[in-house]
Structures are given as C-alpha cells and as structure tokens.
Design a protein around this motif. Structure first.
Motif, PDB file in Angstrom:
ATOM      1  N   ALA A 197       1.060  -0.887   0.036  1.00 20.91           N
ATOM      2  CA  ALA A 197      -0.424   0.296   0.131  1.00 20.91           C
ATOM      3  C   ALA A 197       0.566   1.038  -0.256  1.00 20.91           C
ATOM      4  N   ALA A 198       2.189   1.348   0.350  1.00 18.75           N
ATOM      5  CA  ALA A 198       2.452   2.220   0.494  1.00 18.75           C
ATOM      6  C   ALA A 198       3.541   2.890  -1.342  1.00 18.75           C
ATOM      7  N   ASN A 199       3.218   1.758  -1.984  1.00 16.65           N
ATOM      8  CA  ASN A 199       3.630   1.998  -4.214  1.00 16.65           C
ATOM      9  C   ASN A 199       2.884   3.287  -4.003  1.00 16.65           C
ATOM     10  N   GLY A 200       3.588   3.956  -4.902  1.00 15.41           N
ATOM     11  CA  GLY A 200       2.561   5.507  -5.268  1.00 15.41           C
ATOM     12  C   GLY A 200       2.076   4.914  -6.175  1.00 15.41           C
ATOM     13  N   LEU A 201       2.848   4.410  -7.099  1.00 16.89           N
ATOM     14  CA  LEU A 201       1.621   3.984  -8.544  1.00 16.89           C
ATOM     15  C   LEU A 201       0.571   3.250  -8.305  1.00 16.89           C
ATOM     16  N   LEU A 202       0.449   2.978  -6.628  1.00 20.33           N
ATOM     17  CA  LEU A 202      -1.166   2.138  -6.822  1.00 20.33           C
ATOM     18  C   LEU A 202      -2.116   3.128  -5.759  1.00 20.33           C
ATOM     19  N   ARG A 203      -1.400   3.977  -5.145  1.00 20.83           N
ATOM     20  CA  ARG A 203      -1.791   5.104  -4.401  1.00 20.83           C
ATOM     21  C   ARG A 203      -2.184   5.968  -5.064  1.00 20.83           C
ATOM     22  N   LYS A 204      -1.565   6.728  -6.697  1.00 20.77           N
ATOM     23  CA  LYS A 204      -2.200   7.379  -7.686  1.00 20.77           C
ATOM     24  C   LYS A 204      -2.898   6.921  -8.765  1.00 20.77           C
ATOM     25  N   THR A 205      -3.543   5.612  -8.295  1.00 19.58           N
ATOM     26  CA  THR A 205      -3.997   4.772  -9.451  1.00 19.58           C
ATOM     27  C   THR A 205      -5.449   4.884  -8.664  1.00 19.58           C
ATOM     28  N   LEU A 206      -5.907   4.727  -7.169  1.00 25.07           N
ATOM     29  CA  LEU A 206      -6.578   4.242  -6.774  1.00 25.07           C
ATOM     30  C   LEU A 206      -7.367   5.130  -6.248  1.00 25.07           C
ATOM     31  N   ALA A 207      -6.538   6.561  -6.206  1.00 25.83           N
ATOM     32  CA  ALA A 207      -6.661   8.399  -5.445  1.00 25.83           C
ATOM     33  C   ALA A 207      -7.826   8.198  -7.264  1.00 25.83           C
ATOM     34  N   GLY A 208      -7.215   8.349  -7.979  1.00 26.84           N
ATOM     35  CA  GLY A 208      -8.066   8.683  -9.723  1.00 26.84           C
ATOM     36  C   GLY A 208      -9.037   7.663  -9.562  1.00 26.84           C
ATOM     37  N   GLU A 209      -8.857   6.398  -9.605  1.00 21.57           N
ATOM     38  CA  GLU A 209     -10.305   5.981  -9.830  1.00 21.57           C
ATOM     39  C   GLU A 209     -11.466   5.737  -8.598  1.00 21.57           C
ATOM     40  N   CYS A 210     -11.053   6.333  -7.707  1.00 16.02           N
ATOM     41  CA  CYS A 210     -12.222   6.436  -5.731  1.00 16.02           C
ATOM     42  C   CYS A 210     -12.617   7.195  -6.565  1.00 16.02           C
ATOM     43  N   GLU A 211     -12.020   8.205  -6.887  1.00 17.98           N
ATOM     44  CA  GLU A 211     -12.272  10.374  -7.106  1.00 17.98           C
ATOM     45  C   GLU A 211     -13.288  10.291  -8.234  1.00 17.98           C
ATOM     46  N   ARG A 212     -13.002   9.478  -9.143  1.00 18.89           N
ATOM     47  CA  ARG A 212     -14.157   9.049 -10.183  1.00 18.89           C
ATOM     48  C   ARG A 212     -14.917   8.551  -9.914  1.00 18.89           C
ATOM     49  N   ARG A 213     -15.274   7.191  -8.790  1.00 14.09           N
ATOM     50  CA  ARG A 213     -17.214   6.688  -8.682  1.00 14.09           C
ATOM     51  C   ARG A 213     -17.284   6.946  -7.815  1.00 14.09           C
ATOM     52  N   GLY A 214     -16.190   8.062  -6.865  1.00  7.70           N
ATOM     53  CA  GLY A 214     -17.050   8.948  -5.794  1.00  7.70           C
ATOM     54  C   GLY A 214     -16.925   8.210  -4.469  1.00  7.70           C
ATOM     55  N   LEU A 215     -15.579   7.001  -4.495  1.00  9.34           N
ATOM     56  CA  LEU A 215     -15.177   6.698  -3.297  1.00  9.34           C
ATOM     57  C   LEU A 215     -14.214   6.719  -2.200  1.00  9.34           C
ATOM     58  N   ASP A 216     -14.667   6.590  -1.074  1.00  5.45           N
ATOM     59  CA  ASP A 216     -13.796   7.018  -0.439  1.00  5.45           C
ATOM     60  C   ASP A 216     -12.446   6.042   0.256  1.00  5.45           C
ATOM     61  N   LEU A 217     -11.277   6.453  -0.256  1.00  2.00           N
ATOM     62  CA  LEU A 217     -10.295   6.024  -0.239  1.00  2.00           C
ATOM     63  C   LEU A 217      -9.135   5.869   1.252  1.00  2.00           C
TER      64      LEU A 217
ATOM     65  N   ILE B 267      -5.949   5.093   3.120  1.00  2.00           N
ATOM     66  CA  ILE B 267      -4.503   4.317   2.572  1.00  2.00           C
ATOM     67  C   ILE B 267      -3.549   5.275   3.974  1.00  2.00           C
ATOM     68  N   PRO B 268      -3.825   4.397   4.729  1.00  2.00           N
ATOM     69  CA  PRO B 268      -2.498   4.861   5.684  1.00  2.00           C
ATOM     70  C   PRO B 268      -1.192   5.555   5.507  1.00  2.00           C
ATOM     71  N   GLU B 269      -0.711   6.205   6.230  1.00  2.00           N
ATOM     72  CA  GLU B 269       0.812   6.901   5.462  1.00  2.00           C
ATOM     73  C   GLU B 269       1.781   5.032   4.947  1.00  2.00           C
ATOM     74  N   PRO B 270       2.418   5.905   4.931  1.00  2.00           N
ATOM     75  CA  PRO B 270       3.707   4.436   4.127  1.00  2.00           C
ATOM     76  C   PRO B 270       4.317   4.297   5.715  1.00  2.00           C
ATOM     77  N   ALA B 271       5.016   4.835   6.952  1.00  2.00           N
ATOM     78  CA  ALA B 271       4.759   4.265   7.728  1.00  2.00           C
ATOM     79  C   ALA B 271       4.107   3.088   9.027  1.00  2.00           C
ATOM     80  N   LEU B 272       2.402   3.526   8.681  1.00  2.00           N
ATOM     81  CA  LEU B 272       1.346   2.621   9.189  1.00  2.00           C
ATOM     82  C   LEU B 272       1.053   1.387   7.878  1.00  2.00           C
ATOM     83  N   CYS B 273       1.370   1.523   7.002  1.00  4.63           N
ATOM     84  CA  CYS B 273       1.711   0.519   5.400  1.00  4.63           C
ATOM     85  C   CYS B 273       2.879  -0.916   6.013  1.00  4.63           C
ATOM     86  N   THR B 274       3.448  -0.518   5.943  1.00  2.42           N
ATOM     87  CA  THR B 274       4.802  -1.929   6.867  1.00  2.42           C
ATOM     88  C   THR B 274       4.603  -2.477   7.923  1.00  2.42           C
TER      89      THR B 274
END
Length: 329
Positions: free
Chosen positions: A271-291, A293-300
C-alpha cells in the motif's frame, strides 16, 4: 496506555497507544538488514535478531511516548500469521511484561492489524467497507462489517503481491526489498512498451494470481541480451509494476461495486507503492468512493496497528494467558 509488540517477520516493533487505541504516542520499527545478502528473509536469522533487539525497541517506544511501564494498562502482541520463530520472540516478551505487572494480554491477528492501521489514519472511519491487504506475505480482499468482523472475499492463488515484486526485482537484478527497487527503476520507464499479463483480470472472482506475470518477465529476459536488458530495464520495471497495480486495483474496485461499499481501505506494505496510491486515488474520486490508505509508516509492519486492532480483540486476564503461544489462540 497500550503497549503493543509486533515480530511476525523481519521488523522488530513496539508502540505505545492511548487507551482507546486510536492514537499512537510512539511507533518504533527496527528493520533487520541481515537478510539483504540472501535476497529474502531467513526465518532463523530473523528470530535471533528479534531476540537481540526486542528489549531496546520496547525501551525506546516507552521513552519516545514519555511513559514508563507503570503507565501501561495492557499489552498487545501479534500471535498469527507469520514466521513461527519470530512470533514466539514477541509473544514471550509480551507475556513476560504482562505477567510481571499482572496486566491483561491481548493476542492480535496480524492481518486485522493491517486493517486497523486505517483507524489510526482516519479515527472517524466506520465500517462497513472493503479492504485490500497487500504485502510480502499476504494478498487478500475482505469485507469489513459494521461489527468489524472480516469476511474473506478473495485471495492470491500463488504468490503475494509483495513477493511477486521481490521476485521480479531479483530477476531484474535490482536487489531486495523488491517493491521500492522496482518503483525506483520504473520512474523513467514506459509501462506500455512491454506487454505483461494481469492475472485473472477477466475472471469474475475476486482472487489474485501473479505466477503468469513472473513467467512473462522471465521469458522476456531470456529473449534479450545483457545490453538490451540494461537498456530496457526502466521499461520492464514500469510494465511489471503496472501489471501488479492493475491486478490489485481492479479486484478492489470490483469488490466495492459488488458489495455496494462506499469506502475502501488499502493496507499492507504494498500500500506504500506510489503508483498504486495514485491509481486508486484517481479511480476512487471518479467513482465517488472514500479511499483510506494509511501513511507509508503504517502500511509496513509496525506495532501501532497491532495496538489499534487490540481494541476489538478479546483481552486475556492475568494469568489466563500463560499457556498462550504463537498461533495458539
């Protein structure tokens, strides 16, 4: 206060949280570097390293939180899943501290800890929601109900996403851990230059598979000469990373649609992966979903998430937890 301990793999972790488990006063993580030479985690090495560092990590967590052991009201510890030897070190330390001060002990599931990291990021978050856990050892989708129970919706049929990234990085000669190494190599790459398969993309289930992706990379590398591999490295890394992200994001969004969820949570090291965060941020905004993702220090792997999950777990009173061992509850 809650003192939490996490030793499920190669990170020696301790944290201190407020009694409600929704704010971390400290969160100490010591990542073992002994495994770098092996290209992966060696269980016996991990266990010995935990033994050497456990006391110091706990002491540092208490110091950074500005508290002492006399302020601790209960002890939380990861009991499953994970490397059995590594888990036993954390459980033994937690039991010793709890027994000495006659405190309750809270056994915590590591995967529930990853989901609970979202509550530290967003204390106002309330179920129901769907959650993706993607790490080096686990890749699974869950439906989290209003009572915070977790229903498994789908999981990997072979490698976890983080494991696939580690193996891909090893084939590309990028070192360990693979996720950050591939992301760095992919910065100037074209993800569409090389065609990589997205596992189970056209299947209607919510499972994952990364074996075909690894095989595809292997055959591409075999067909190239050393000079060509070096020249194409950014593009190969970008395409490989994009395929992993497409598999994860595609199944998560499908789960949200099928369950009618309005919120989605992504947790685990990937979940700390930058591409995954960017991809989901765009898709969730487009679909009206509340995304969320914890800060990277809380993902690992970390102990703060274990403390957060302990709020919803059953506390074992002194001295009922004496028979408890890793994976026994």
């Amino acid at each position: 206060m809650i003192l939490a301990i996490e030793t499920s793999c190669d990170d020696t972790c301790a944290a201190v949280l407020t009694p409600d488990g929704r704010r971390a006063l400290s969160n100490v993580v010591h990542t073992q570097t002994e495994h770098d030479r092996y290209g992966g985690v060696v269980p016996e090495v991990a266990s010995r390293a935990h033994l050497e560092r456990m006391e110091g990590v706990i002491a540092t967590a208490l110091e950074r939180a500005g508290v002492s052991l006399s302020d601790v009201e209960r002890v939380a510890v990861t009991v499953r899943p994970g490397l059995i030897g590594a888990l036993l070190v954390g459980v033994a330390a937690a039991k010793g501290l709890a027994f000495a001060r006659r405190l309750p002990l809270v056994p915590v599931d590591h995967l529930k800890g990853h989901v609970a990291a979202a509550y530290l990021e967003r204390p106002d978050l309330r179920p129901p929601f769907v959650a993706l856990i993607a790490s080096g050892g686990h890749t699974a989708l869950y439906n989290v109900a209003e009572d915070r129970s977790m229903e498994l919706l789908g999981e990997t049929l072979d490698d976890a996403a983080g494991e696939a990234l580690d193996k891909g990085a090893r084939m590309l000669g990028l070192g360990f851990p693979g996720g950050p190494a591939i992301s760095k190599a992919a910065r100037d790459g074209d993800p569409e230059r090389h065609d990589f398969p997205v596992g189970l993309r056209d299947k209607k289930n919510l499972d994952f598979s990364f074996s075909g992706l690894k095989t595809s990379l292997l055959y591409k590398l075999k067909a190239m000469g050393p000079g060509e591999v070096e020249a194409e490295l950014p593009h190969l890394a970008a395409g490989y990373e994009a395929a992993v992200v497409a598999a994860l994001s595609g199944k998560l969004l499908r789960a949200a649609r099928e369950r009618g969820a309005r919120s989605v949570v992504v947790a685990g090291g990937v979940a700390a992966n930058g591409l995954l965060r960017k991809t989901l941020a765009g898709e969730c905004e487009r679909r009206g979903l509340d995304l969320v993702i914890p800060e990277p220090a809380l993902c690992t792997d970390n102990a703060a998430m274990i403390g957060a999950a302990s709020v919803d777990a059953e506390a074992l009173p002194f001295p009922d937890y004496l028979p408890v061992t890793a994976r026994s509850v």
